[in-house]
Design a protein around this motif. Sequence first.
Motif, short mmCIF file in Angstrom:
data_model
loop_
_atom_site.label_atom_id
_atom_site.label_comp_id
_atom_site.label_asym_id
_atom_site.label_seq_id
_atom_site.Cartn_x
_atom_site.Cartn_y
_atom_site.Cartn_z
N LYS A 1 0.84 -1.19 0.00
CA LYS A 1 0.00 0.00 0.00
C LYS A 1 0.88 1.25 0.00
CE LYS A 1 -3.94 -2.14 2.26
NZ LYS A 1 -5.27 -1.73 2.64
N ALA A 2 0.39 2.29 -0.66
CA ALA A 2 1.10 3.57 -0.66
C ALA A 2 1.02 4.17 0.73
CB ALA A 2 0.47 4.51 -1.69
N ARG A 3 2.15 4.67 1.21
CA ARG A 3 2.23 5.24 2.56
C ARG A 3 2.00 6.75 2.47
NH1 ARG A 3 4.64 1.90 6.33
NH2 ARG A 3 5.69 3.63 7.39
N VAL A 4 1.01 7.22 3.22
CA VAL A 4 0.53 8.60 3.11
C VAL A 4 0.66 9.31 4.45
CG1 VAL A 4 -1.52 10.02 2.71
CG2 VAL A 4 -1.08 8.02 1.26
N ARG B 1 -10.48 -0.02 4.63
CA ARG B 1 -11.03 -1.03 3.73
C ARG B 1 -9.91 -1.95 3.25
NH1 ARG B 1 -15.80 -0.49 0.85
NH2 ARG B 1 -14.70 -1.48 -0.89
N PRO B 2 -10.16 -3.26 3.20
CA PRO B 2 -9.11 -4.18 2.77
C PRO B 2 -8.57 -3.89 1.37
CG PRO B 2 -10.93 -5.37 3.78
CD PRO B 2 -11.39 -3.96 3.63
N ASP B 3 -9.42 -3.31 0.51
CA ASP B 3 -8.98 -3.06 -0.86
C ASP B 3 -8.40 -1.66 -1.06
OD1 ASP B 3 -11.34 -1.69 -0.49
OD2 ASP B 3 -12.24 -2.28 -2.40
N SER B 4 -8.21 -0.90 0.03
CA SER B 4 -7.63 0.43 -0.11
C SER B 4 -6.18 0.32 -0.58
CB SER B 4 -7.67 1.18 1.23
OG SER B 4 -6.95 2.40 1.13
N PRO B 5 -5.78 1.12 -1.59
CA PRO B 5 -4.41 1.06 -2.07
C PRO B 5 -3.44 1.93 -1.27
CG PRO B 5 -5.64 2.55 -3.44
CD PRO B 5 -6.61 2.01 -2.42
N TYR B 6 -3.94 2.60 -0.23
CA TYR B 6 -3.06 3.46 0.58
C TYR B 6 -3.32 3.22 2.06
CZ TYR B 6 -7.02 6.56 1.57
OH TYR B 6 -8.23 7.06 2.00
N GLU B 7 -2.35 3.62 2.88
CA GLU B 7 -2.50 3.61 4.33
C GLU B 7 -1.96 4.92 4.88
OE1 GLU B 7 0.04 0.85 6.41
OE2 GLU B 7 1.45 0.75 4.72
#
Length: 216
Positions: free
Chosen positions: A3-6, A26-32
Amino acid sequence: MAKARVAVLISGGGTNMAALLYAAKRPDSPYEVVLVASNNPDAEGLKLAQAEGVATFAQSHVGLKRVDHDEIMHNHITKAGAAYVVLAGYMRILSESFVEKWDGRMLNIHPSLLPKYTGLHTHQRAIDAGDSVAGCSVHLVTADLDEGPLLGQMEVAVLPNDTADSLAERVKIAEHQLYPRTLADYVSRATDPDYLTSKVREIALAQPEADEVVSH
């Protein structure tokens, strides 16, 4: 895929930060969200982030030169391993050096349909102009205030008896919908076929011998 780190920067209550943070669950989120930082040590949003187990950092800008404060923030963002910076009610004009360091990797949300109404008092300006719709925009941050490339917009109807406050409440709801979705799309663009195709086309057409022929 990792996941992209934000890192999210706030100055107050952090409602947009909260929308981003909860969408990231959400499990499908591409970022955290790996860091929530503020120029205001008393920002309420810091308490929410801490309660949700997200690392926080605060450094008042009072008494510091703009570039020095930005460097402190930059160092903590990089220490957290963030690849993107997201401004969510961060009430600071950023130094050019900070913007350059995060070129193409820093997003902001603005409460108007840009390029209309950059700056402040956007809702009252939309009402005074007799606009039938207002809204919000997500854009990349550049050295020019509120003028970076647009990534997404959402319209909100202006009602006959709207005040700046009542319109702002509905625009805020739209912001909470738009920002997480736009951020997710942006950080995952490397796997988006349309984005990759557009980049290939851009590189190809930049060649001096290139010529584009539309296929039937």
